[in-house]
Each structure stands twice: as C-alpha cells, then as structure tokens.
Scaffold this motif. Structure first.
Motif, PDB file in Angstrom:
ATOM      1  N   GLY A 200      38.364  33.186  30.174  1.00  0.00           N
ATOM      2  CA  GLY A 200      37.105  33.202  30.888  1.00  0.00           C
ATOM      3  C   GLY A 200      36.715  34.589  31.348  1.00  0.00           C
ATOM      4  O   GLY A 200      37.106  35.590  30.761  1.00  0.00           O
ATOM      5  N   LYS A 201      35.961  34.638  32.442  1.00  0.00           N
ATOM      6  CA  LYS A 201      35.418  35.906  32.934  1.00  0.00           C
ATOM      7  C   LYS A 201      36.169  36.436  34.146  1.00  0.00           C
ATOM      8  O   LYS A 201      35.640  37.245  34.905  1.00  0.00           O
ATOM      9  N   LEU A 202      37.404  35.996  34.324  1.00  0.00           N
ATOM     10  CA  LEU A 202      38.177  36.508  35.454  1.00  0.00           C
ATOM     11  C   LEU A 202      38.410  38.011  35.309  1.00  0.00           C
ATOM     12  O   LEU A 202      38.588  38.522  34.211  1.00  0.00           O
ATOM     13  N   PRO A 250      40.366  35.131  42.841  1.00  0.00           N
ATOM     14  CA  PRO A 250      41.355  35.084  41.763  1.00  0.00           C
ATOM     15  C   PRO A 250      41.119  36.207  40.741  1.00  0.00           C
ATOM     16  O   PRO A 250      39.987  36.617  40.496  1.00  0.00           O
ATOM     17  N   PHE A 251      42.197  36.730  40.163  1.00  0.00           N
ATOM     18  CA  PHE A 251      42.089  37.677  39.051  1.00  0.00           C
ATOM     19  C   PHE A 251      43.351  37.574  38.210  1.00  0.00           C
ATOM     20  O   PHE A 251      44.351  36.957  38.620  1.00  0.00           O
ATOM     21  N   LEU A 252      43.327  38.163  37.022  1.00  0.00           N
ATOM     22  CA  LEU A 252      44.471  38.154  36.125  1.00  0.00           C
ATOM     23  C   LEU A 252      45.206  39.481  36.242  1.00  0.00           C
ATOM     24  O   LEU A 252      44.594  40.551  36.153  1.00  0.00           O
ATOM     25  N   ALA A 281      41.352  45.868  29.940  1.00  0.00           N
ATOM     26  CA  ALA A 281      41.423  45.636  31.387  1.00  0.00           C
ATOM     27  C   ALA A 281      40.170  46.159  32.081  1.00  0.00           C
ATOM     28  O   ALA A 281      39.529  47.107  31.623  1.00  0.00           O
ATOM     29  N   ASP A 282      39.825  45.538  33.208  1.00  0.00           N
ATOM     30  CA  ASP A 282      38.718  46.015  34.041  1.00  0.00           C
ATOM     31  C   ASP A 282      39.186  47.089  35.017  1.00  0.00           C
ATOM     32  O   ASP A 282      38.396  47.911  35.471  1.00  0.00           O
ATOM     33  N   LEU A 283      40.483  47.053  35.345  1.00  0.00           N
ATOM     34  CA  LEU A 283      41.042  48.009  36.295  1.00  0.00           C
ATOM     35  C   LEU A 283      42.498  48.264  35.927  1.00  0.00           C
ATOM     36  O   LEU A 283      43.241  47.339  35.603  1.00  0.00           O
ATOM     37  N   GLU A 382      39.546  44.550  47.262  1.00  0.00           N
ATOM     38  CA  GLU A 382      38.263  45.252  47.303  1.00  0.00           C
ATOM     39  C   GLU A 382      37.818  45.678  45.901  1.00  0.00           C
ATOM     40  O   GLU A 382      36.642  45.553  45.552  1.00  0.00           O
ATOM     41  N   LYS A 383      38.755  46.183  45.100  1.00  0.00           N
ATOM     42  CA  LYS A 383      38.406  46.623  43.751  1.00  0.00           C
ATOM     43  C   LYS A 383      38.009  45.436  42.881  1.00  0.00           C
ATOM     44  O   LYS A 383      37.033  45.501  42.112  1.00  0.00           O
ATOM     45  N   ALA A 384      38.771  44.338  42.959  1.00  0.00           N
ATOM     46  CA  ALA A 384      38.448  43.145  42.170  1.00  0.00           C
ATOM     47  C   ALA A 384      37.121  42.540  42.620  1.00  0.00           C
ATOM     48  O   ALA A 384      36.346  42.043  41.794  1.00  0.00           O
TER      49      ALA A 384
END
Length: 407
Positions: A200-202, A250-252, A281-283, A382-384
């Motif tokens: 998904g979009k997590l 929530p995040f992965l 990855a987003d971060l 905060e970043k997520a």
C-alpha cells in the motif's frame, strides 16, 4: 548455493594478516583496516595470530609485498602452524599464484574473505542466490589458477561456494551459471516489486549504515521483533521489513545489509534486489557507530555506496549516532602541543562540530542501553508524519486533533 565441503578444524584455523602502508594510506589507516580485517577473519571462524605490515609506494605486482617481507612471512608460517594468510587488498591471479607458490598455504584477499562470510551468513534462497552470483563473478577472472588447484582444496575459510564439488574446465559453463543466476535474480526482483506494491501507501523508512553499527538492534527496539543481531560483521544479509506504529502513525521499517570499506562492485550489483528497498524508501535512517575511531570515514563509505545504489535520486536522510554508551576519549594535557587526534575529542565537542549544523536531522542514542530512544521515536514520528501528510493532505486534520488531545 553449491553445498559446502566438510570443513576441517575451521574454528581453529590460524591466520596471519598482511597490509601495506602506501602513498594512499598511512600507518593509522592501515592499523584500522587490519583491525577490521581481523574482525572479518574472526567472523569467518579464523584466529588471527600475527600481522605483517610493509611500507611500499605501491603493491608489488608479483607478490604484493617485497621479496624480503614475503620470506619473513614464510618463516613465520612454517614455524607457527599457520594455514591461512589474508591480504587486506584484492590480489590479482598472478599475485595469488606467486604467493601460494612461496608460502604453500591458503591465500585469501579481502574480497574472498567477505564472500566467504556472506556464504556462511546467507539463510534464505534469495541471499544464497545473490552470494553465489557474486562468488562466480569473483572467480571468473581467476579461472586459470582455480581450476589448476581445485583438486587439492580442503575446504575451510574462503572455500565455501563454487568449484568445491566438481571441476569446471570450461569457461562457458561458468558464464552460463552467471547468466542463469542473473535470470533468477530478475525473477526475484519482480516478486519483490509486487510485494512492495502490495504494502500500500505506507511510509517506508530504511535503516542503512556500516556493518555492525547496531541497525538490527534498533530494528528490534522499534518494531518489538526478534531480528538476529550479533556483535559480528554482516550478522544479517536478508532484508527484514516490519510494520511499526509510533503513537497513531504506522510506517514500514526496513533493516538492510551493512556496508563496508572496499566492498566489491559486483557484490553491490548482486544484492540489487535487496538494496531496492533502500532505493524505494521515503526516508533513510543512517545509523553510525560513534564510538568507532573511524566513524567519519565509515559515513563516507556508506554515502558512496548509497550514491552507487540510488543514483541521482535524492532521499531524505537522518543520522542516528548510536553506541554513545561505548564512547570514550583521552583529554589532552594543556602543555601537549601535538595535533589533536580523534581520541582527544569529547562527545560534547563532536556534537558542537559539523553535527550541530544538522539541526533536527540527527540524534544521539544507545540502542543497547536504551538511552534517548524516545527522542529517536519522536524524530521518526515527525518525519513520517511530514511524508504522510504530503502524500495524503486530507488526513492532516487527524494529526492536528491527536496533537491537541495529547497537549
């Protein structure tokens, strides 16, 4: 992966280490490199008992070290029951053959030692396929020497993998194996790509860093999972993904293979499917062992490898300086006029150096002692949250309501 041979007395295999002080690396660097090489050897199951260092402008094209130093090594090997000599740099086919001819023992370079550890650590089919491909790519330019000596190989460190159970006499067979393994990894790439889409979009956050800096320990803390963590290099090769929830978000979180100095290019290429988790990855959470005397060089090694993996794609990154509980320094005397060394700098002084310019993008913790973990969680939250609200702006009011309630 090809089955291992029976390994004779691997745990007791006595080894000597060999390095060079050259125009490109001074004595301090060589000591650090040999310390790391000793750790690699211990991880592989060897017992480093002696180090040999020589000053040369460049490595000897025939024997890496000079004739006199090689004779010194030979004398020590013969009189101390040494079965393995490990060189800190990559050796050419000619160098390996010449050194073996003089020393009459097993010869490894840094790359072959790393490959052996990877072969030992690989647990899943994916990791085993990746390691096997890297092994064949390493062996391909060394076929002439390998096929001459395979009949008398006895197994042990550096001998796990291709060529142990049968003699390959045709270069085409090796090329066919490489081609087949690449096709298998393409299939794995497609499978993993589908898996990533199904998540998904997590928000995706990846732990990256030098090997043995504590990534898996941080992963276990944040995800309350039981990822294998050990005080050895390359304790884990397989990418692990866990769902983490901090407060209401929530995040992965992904734990990736560690990087190391002089990591072979073909090894990075072989682990492309694993490192795709980093690329997408987003971060990135760059974990650093701040207690290590060469941590700044380790940071540079990781950044160079990330550039190789991610190319021109910029990925936001935060720095997590781990192992502050193990940090130590030696204050300089006031009358000591010699240049300040790394061991003379305190943790507070480091925090006020270039790290102070990172603003809210760095945190100092001890994952082992659970020091400042709440600050790490707050930063990740905060970043997520920033990434999530940018992707789904209509959800922003949910965070506002939660923050109001918290206040």
């Amino acid at each position: 992966m090809i089955e291992d041979n029976i390994i004779n007395k691997e745990a007791n295999e006595r080894a000597v280490l060999v390095g060079l002080v050259t125009l490109k690396q001074n004595e301090t660097k060589v000591k650090e490199y040999l310390d790391e090489l000793a750790f690699l050897a211990q991880t592989a199951g060897a017992e480093p008992v002696k180090r040999f260092v020589q000053k040369l402008d460049t490595p000897n094209s025939r024997t890496y070290v000079g004739k006199g130093k090689l004779f010194e090594i030979q004398q020590y090997v013969e009189s101390n029951d040494i079965g393995l000599v490990i060189f800190d740099d990559d050796l050419s086919t000619k160098q390996i053959a010449n050194i073996e001819n003089e020393l009459k023992v097993k010869i490894l370079d840094r790359t072959s030692l790393i490959l052996d550890i990877f072969a030992k650590r690989a647990q899943t089919a994916t990791a085993r396929t990746q390691v096997e491909l890297a092994q064949y790519q390493y062996l391909l330019p060394r076929l002439t020497r390998m096929w001459t000596h395979l009949e008398r190989q006895r197994g042990g460190i550096g001998m796990r993998g291709p060529g142990e159970t049968q003699i390959e006499t045709d270069r085409r067979i090796i090329l066919d194996k490489i081609s087949r393994l690449k096709e298998e990894l393409k299939h794995i790439d497609r499978q993993k790509s589908v898996q990533r889409k199904n998540r998904g979009k997590l928000t995706r956050i990846a732990l990256v860093g030098y090997t043995n800096v504590g990534k898996s320990t941080i992963m276990n803390l944040l995800s309350k999972s039981d990822v294998f963590a050990e005080d050895k290099l390359f304790a884990t090769l397989d990418t692990t993904v866990r769902k983490v929830i901090i407060d209401n978000l929530p995040f992965l979180l992904t734990d990736t293979v560690g990087f190391i100095r002089k990591l072979p290019t073909h090894l990075v290429d072989s682990f492309k499917s694993t490192l795709d988790e980093v690329r997408e990855a987003d971060l990135l959470v760059h974990v650093v062992d701040i207690s290590h005397p060469g941590f700044e060089e380790q940071i540079e090694v990781v950044n160079q490898t990330l550039n190789q993996v991610c190319g021109d794609k910029p990925i936001p990154t935060i720095m997590v300086f781990n192992k502050i509980d193990a940090f130590s320094y030696i204050p300089k005397d006031e009358d000591d006029l010699t240049p300040v060394k790394r061991e003379n700098i305190s943790l507070d002084e480091l925090k006020n150096s270039w790290m102070s310019r990172m603003s809210n993008n760095c945190v100092f913790i001890s994952a082992k002692e659970h020091i400042n973990i709440d600050a790490l969680k707050s930063m990740l939250y905060e970043k997520a949250k920033e990434i999530h609200t940018e992707r789904f702006p209509y959800n922003d009011f949910l965070f506002q309501r939660y923050d109001d309630i918290s206040d």
